[in-house]
Scaffold this motif. Structure first.
Motif, short mmCIF file in Angstrom:
data_model
loop_
_atom_site.label_atom_id
_atom_site.label_comp_id
_atom_site.label_asym_id
_atom_site.label_seq_id
_atom_site.Cartn_x
_atom_site.Cartn_y
_atom_site.Cartn_z
N PRO A 186 0.83 -1.21 0.00
CA PRO A 186 0.00 0.00 0.00
C PRO A 186 0.86 1.26 0.00
O PRO A 186 1.88 1.32 0.68
CB PRO A 186 -0.80 -0.12 1.31
N ARG A 187 0.47 2.26 -0.74
CA ARG A 187 1.27 3.47 -0.90
C ARG A 187 1.36 4.31 0.36
O ARG A 187 2.23 5.17 0.48
CB ARG A 187 0.72 4.31 -2.05
N HIS A 188 0.46 4.12 1.30
CA HIS A 188 0.54 4.87 2.56
C HIS A 188 0.55 3.91 3.74
O HIS A 188 -0.07 4.18 4.78
CB HIS A 188 -0.59 5.89 2.65
N ALA A 189 1.24 2.82 3.59
CA ALA A 189 1.34 1.83 4.67
C ALA A 189 2.06 2.43 5.87
O ALA A 189 3.07 3.13 5.72
CB ALA A 189 2.11 0.61 4.17
N VAL B 204 0.13 -8.48 12.70
CA VAL B 204 0.25 -7.33 11.80
C VAL B 204 -0.36 -7.70 10.46
O VAL B 204 0.01 -8.71 9.85
CB VAL B 204 1.73 -6.92 11.62
N LYS B 205 -1.29 -6.88 9.99
CA LYS B 205 -1.93 -7.13 8.71
C LYS B 205 -0.96 -6.88 7.56
O LYS B 205 -0.25 -5.87 7.55
CB LYS B 205 -3.16 -6.25 8.53
N ARG B 206 -0.96 -7.76 6.60
CA ARG B 206 -0.09 -7.59 5.43
C ARG B 206 -0.43 -6.32 4.67
O ARG B 206 0.43 -5.70 4.04
CB ARG B 206 -0.24 -8.82 4.52
N THR B 207 -1.68 -5.89 4.78
CA THR B 207 -2.12 -4.67 4.10
C THR B 207 -1.61 -3.40 4.78
O THR B 207 -1.81 -2.30 4.27
CB THR B 207 -3.65 -4.63 4.03
N ASP B 208 -0.98 -3.54 5.94
CA ASP B 208 -0.40 -2.40 6.64
C ASP B 208 1.10 -2.27 6.38
O ASP B 208 1.77 -1.44 6.98
CB ASP B 208 -0.61 -2.52 8.16
N VAL C 282 5.65 6.59 0.48
CA VAL C 282 4.85 5.79 1.41
C VAL C 282 4.63 6.53 2.73
O VAL C 282 3.54 6.50 3.30
CB VAL C 282 5.51 4.42 1.66
N GLY C 283 5.67 7.20 3.23
CA GLY C 283 5.56 7.93 4.49
C GLY C 283 5.26 7.04 5.68
O GLY C 283 4.34 7.33 6.45
N PRO C 284 6.03 5.96 5.89
CA PRO C 284 5.74 5.05 7.00
C PRO C 284 6.00 5.70 8.36
O PRO C 284 6.84 6.59 8.50
CB PRO C 284 6.72 3.90 6.76
N VAL C 285 5.26 5.23 9.36
CA VAL C 285 5.49 5.64 10.74
C VAL C 285 6.75 4.96 11.28
O VAL C 285 7.55 5.56 11.99
CB VAL C 285 4.28 5.28 11.62
#
Length: 217
Positions: free
Chosen positions: A47-50, A87-91, A134-137
């Motif tokens: 996902p582009r904003h995971a 942890v969801k793979r979509t995250d 993506v900008g991950p935390v």
């Protein structure tokens, strides 16, 4: 400069390289010579904003052929660890510090070879683009090469910071083992310990991502 019959080589047979190149497309990258021996470049996926980005070392043989990251045995172990960590793979967005497979022949097999510092530095160009997009935390650095790339340093030994929550460039970084290390471990005890460390790192990443999501509400 003239070209040989191979469009990727100069007339002396050396791979075409331009460390200062700023290509728009990954498949056009010539910032280091690894493109020449690889089947294809392997971009990150997810996902582009995971909220979580996992960074490995480089594509392996399976990834080089498929053009996708973490589709081989190490990827399966990582999927298992994500599931166990809740942890969801979509995250999760998955990528590598180096986007081309570096290998050496051993009989008929192509065996992994650790990227050099100049290759890691050259490919930082693409990692920076992924981080910005993506900008991950939180970034989970899988192995020593990934840790060097993410922290932009050579001086942080992986074993000294395994599982710690570090901060770099405005985001959290959690170093842990690369899943292939668990697969190569010579005994069951080591395999289980390394796998448990990976699960623990992913649990911590998941919690940080959830906390950040809660603060945004």
């Amino acid at each position: 400069m003239g070209k040989s019959e191979d469009p990727g080589e100069d007339k002396h047979g050396a791979p075409e390289v331009d460390p200062l190149q700023q290509p728009a497309r990954l498949d056009a990258c010539r910032r280091c010579a690894l493109w020449h021996g690889a089947t294809q470049a392997v971009p990150g996926a997810g996902p582009r904003h995971a909220p979580i980005m996992m960074v490995g070392e480089q594509p392996g043989d399976s990834e080089d052929r498929a053009g996708k990251p973490f589709v081989g045995p190490a990827g399966q172990l990582l999927d298992d660890a994500l599931s166990e960590a809740g942890v969801k793979r979509t995250d999760v967005f998955v990528t590598n510090a180096v986007k081309h497979f570096k290998w050496e022949p051993r009989g008929k097999r192509r065996m992994h070879k650790t990227p050099a510092q100049r290759e890691i530095a050259a490919c930082r160009y693409w990692l920076e683009k992924e981080l910005a997009s993506v900008g991950p935390v939180v970034v989970v650095a899988l192995g020593a090469t990934a840790l060097k790339a993410v922290l932009e340093t050579r001086g942080t030994p992986l074993r000294e910071v395994i599982g710690q929550v570090l901060e770099h460039d405005g985001r959290y970084v959690i170093p842990t083992w690369h899943p292939s290390f668990a697969l190569r471990a010579p005994d069951r005890t080591t395999r289980e310990r390394v796998y448990a460390d990976i699960v623990q790192a992913l649990q911590a990443a998941g919690q940080l991502a959830r906390d950040a999501a809660g603060h945004r509400r």
